[in-house]
Write an enzyme that holds these catalytic residues in place. Sequence first.
Site, PDB file in Angstrom:
ATOM      1  CG  ASP A  46      69.274  56.999  39.808  1.00  0.00           C
ATOM      2  OD1 ASP A  46      69.672  58.165  40.017  1.00  0.00           O
ATOM      3  OD2 ASP A  46      68.153  56.601  40.183  1.00  0.00           O
TER       4      ASP A  46
HETATM    5  C1  BGC Z   1      67.266  59.757  41.568  1.00  0.00           C
HETATM    6  C2  BGC Z   1      67.154  60.198  40.106  1.00  0.00           C
HETATM    7  C3  BGC Z   1      67.669  61.600  39.966  1.00  0.00           C
HETATM    8  C4  BGC Z   1      69.103  61.645  40.433  1.00  0.00           C
HETATM    9  C5  BGC Z   1      69.753  63.002  40.314  1.00  0.00           C
HETATM   10  C6  BGC Z   1      68.661  59.975  42.120  1.00  0.00           C
HETATM   11  O1  BGC Z   1      68.666  59.820  43.503  1.00  0.00           O
HETATM   12  O2  BGC Z   1      66.918  58.399  41.685  1.00  0.00           O
HETATM   13  O3  BGC Z   1      65.818  60.119  39.702  1.00  0.00           O
HETATM   14  O4  BGC Z   1      67.547  62.028  38.651  1.00  0.00           O
HETATM   15  O5  BGC Z   1      69.139  61.260  41.815  1.00  0.00           O
HETATM   16  O6  BGC Z   1      69.199  63.894  41.196  1.00  0.00           O
END
Ligand code: BGC
Length: 772
Positions: free
Chosen positions: A264
């Site tokens: 993530d």
């Molecule tokens: C989120 C993810 C997301 C990623 C990219 C993170 O803050 O937890 O779910 O895909 O950002 O935007």
Amino acid sequence: MKSSHILMALAVVLPVTVAGAAKKPVKLTKDNIDQVISQMTLQEKVDMVVGNGRSKIVNGAAGYTPEIERLGIPSTIFSDGPSGILIDARRPGDDHTYYATGFPTATVLASTWNPETVEAVGAAIGREALDYGVDVVLAPGINIHRSPLCGRNFEYYGEDPLQVGKTAAAFIRGIQSNGVGVALKHFAINNQELNRCAADVRIDQRTAREIYLKGFEIAIKEASPKTVMSSYNRINGSFACENRAMITDLLRGDLGFKGMVMTDWGAGVDNAAIINAGNDNIQSGGAKRKKSVLQAVEDGRISMETLDAAVKRVLEMVVTSPHFDPQYVPSQSPDFERNARIARAAAAEGIVLLENHGRTLPLKPCRVALFGSAAYNWTPCGLGAADVHTSHTVDLVEGLENAGLWPESGVKKAYKAHLEGQREQIETLKKAVGHWRGASVRPSEIADVENLAKASLENSDIAFVVIGRNTAEGIDHVVDNDFNLNKDEINLILSVSEIYHKAGKKVVVILNTCSAVETASWRDAADAVVEAWQGGQQGGNALADVLTGAVNPSGRLTMTFPVKYGDVPSAPNFPVVAVGTTSNPSFYNFDEKPRYDIKDIDYVNYEEGIYVGYRHYCTRGVKTAYPFGYGLSYTTFERKVDAVEVTADGVKITVEVKNTGGVAGREVVQLYASAPQTATSLDKPSRELKAFAKTGLIAPGASEKVVLEVLKDDFASFVEACNSWVTEAGTYILTVAANAEDPGESLEVRVSTERVRPCKASFAPKGRLYIK
Ligand code: BGC
């Protein structure tokens, strides 16, 4: 002249031979990945496994892998998310717009209980990804609704792992049918937003396997997602993404995942540990992380073999991505009309009719007095990674008008003025807390609603009261004035109800919420209650379709609506911190070293174990407002077991569903299992969902048969002592039911011999789990 030419050519060739890289320069193909890796420099390898922020090719896309031209490696683009493609709608110096379709949120999709519908939405999102040059869609999010307070529940599917896994598999199949990949996320056990980047989940192995990992297992087995995203949180002391037992032994080993794992965005702290755990791509990366990975390779903390394995999995993703085809040119023009139709149908199918006394609904064209600030401040979707930049949202007012349900002008005018009066104040408040957190800032209700209601009686046939909630990634809900309606909202429902009922007119309460809310204390005041969720950009039309009967509601709850928050099994172990106590709740108490200072924030005891959602309410006889699987229709159905076939691996049950009412409708047939109860048997919930099926549209008086299959392995529980899935021998009761609390129709099946399926992985620590 001729000879000097030859000499020059030699002079060019020689140094390369000396450097030992005389190999013919190769261009990446599907079959030469190892050869390409052998020609990559260390820096190129590091660039391939550590991201570099947002894409500069597709503006606003969350991440990418870089192009290496000399090796024929194209850049691939990653973009959110669960409700549609999240990219910037406008680009500097470019008149073209890049809006995307806002599909219904994940909870709505799951509430359809219809894999075909979910797959159609996935296919449409995948098609838009292809149209906009996106190779991997960062979705679906399948973390379990452990609590109604989790701020990302709208991005997730529900409380049951089988229902979640099957929904995810359908969504993945749809997206990937376009050649676009998905990132199945967030692996794993990431069920709250407060301190989400550091909180330590304290969980036993059985609970992890049966509740929080099962959905991943189903989705991986049934739909082969191209990538998985590891999560922010810690699990039993170490970051999920830094934990080799989780990523390599469990995800790749036991769950059989073959693709690329990305972290993530900003997850974890020890970059060498992240790569060594089995992640292939650190997002969103950046120069510091690249430097630390490079350093770790140079000083031997990451072996070249491990780095190459990560690069290989990234390239395996690249060669199956749209951008790998040199002929691929994104159209930049999705078919918005077709996608709006798909979005509308799915949003309508996911709406859940909770109450409908005296056939209040459906409605003929009539005049509606529309109460509640949320009615004029409609929420199509939560904020954060699941948001979508749409060109237009059909809100409730527009949807009603399109359907001939005319909002009464006096009430409408009063609310417009009321909202306008607070606009500046609300904007200032939102600015102060930031864009995402601003989602939870709501306008107040009109104080003197009684007089407004009385004045509207003459010009309206029915009253609607709308209650809305919004949230975002990074923040959780709170109990008061959020899960619980505040006193002004309760007063609104009760007053409108009293005034309209006295005049012989009815009241419908519409919920525009992202998760379960308290309903038990006020629902008796309503003639009908509709859970509309957050239906995306066609949400207003979809709701009107249901209210007018153009669509007969067939959505069913994928999470229990408890009578009160205190009944939720995770309530003693879930953070309840009022919004406003910290600037970014994701990092509430972030620290590189695990902290165990504050319960539910630094560490979270999953003490309810496997008793999540209906497993708790059904087993312990705790009364609910609406059970898991519940939802009404404008017609009625009868379910009857028609045939039972014992197969080599399990049992197939054919159920005949008859429409016994007056209008065509669709039913969801649910099959629950109760395990044998003997002195030696495992502690198991009284019921667990084992299969479900949705019928087509059944005409009044007609029937349709659906087949539900349960395999012996589906009865298994995880036994930590032998690190195995064990299907106990004995008699199982299978119940065909309309929801988790419906007595339904039962039959017995006998499993004659125990079946044990050992697992390889186990994650630390065993023993003392919960910190008091
Ligand atoms: C989120 C993810 C997301 C990623 C990219 C993170 O803050 O937890 O779910 O895909 O950002 O935007």
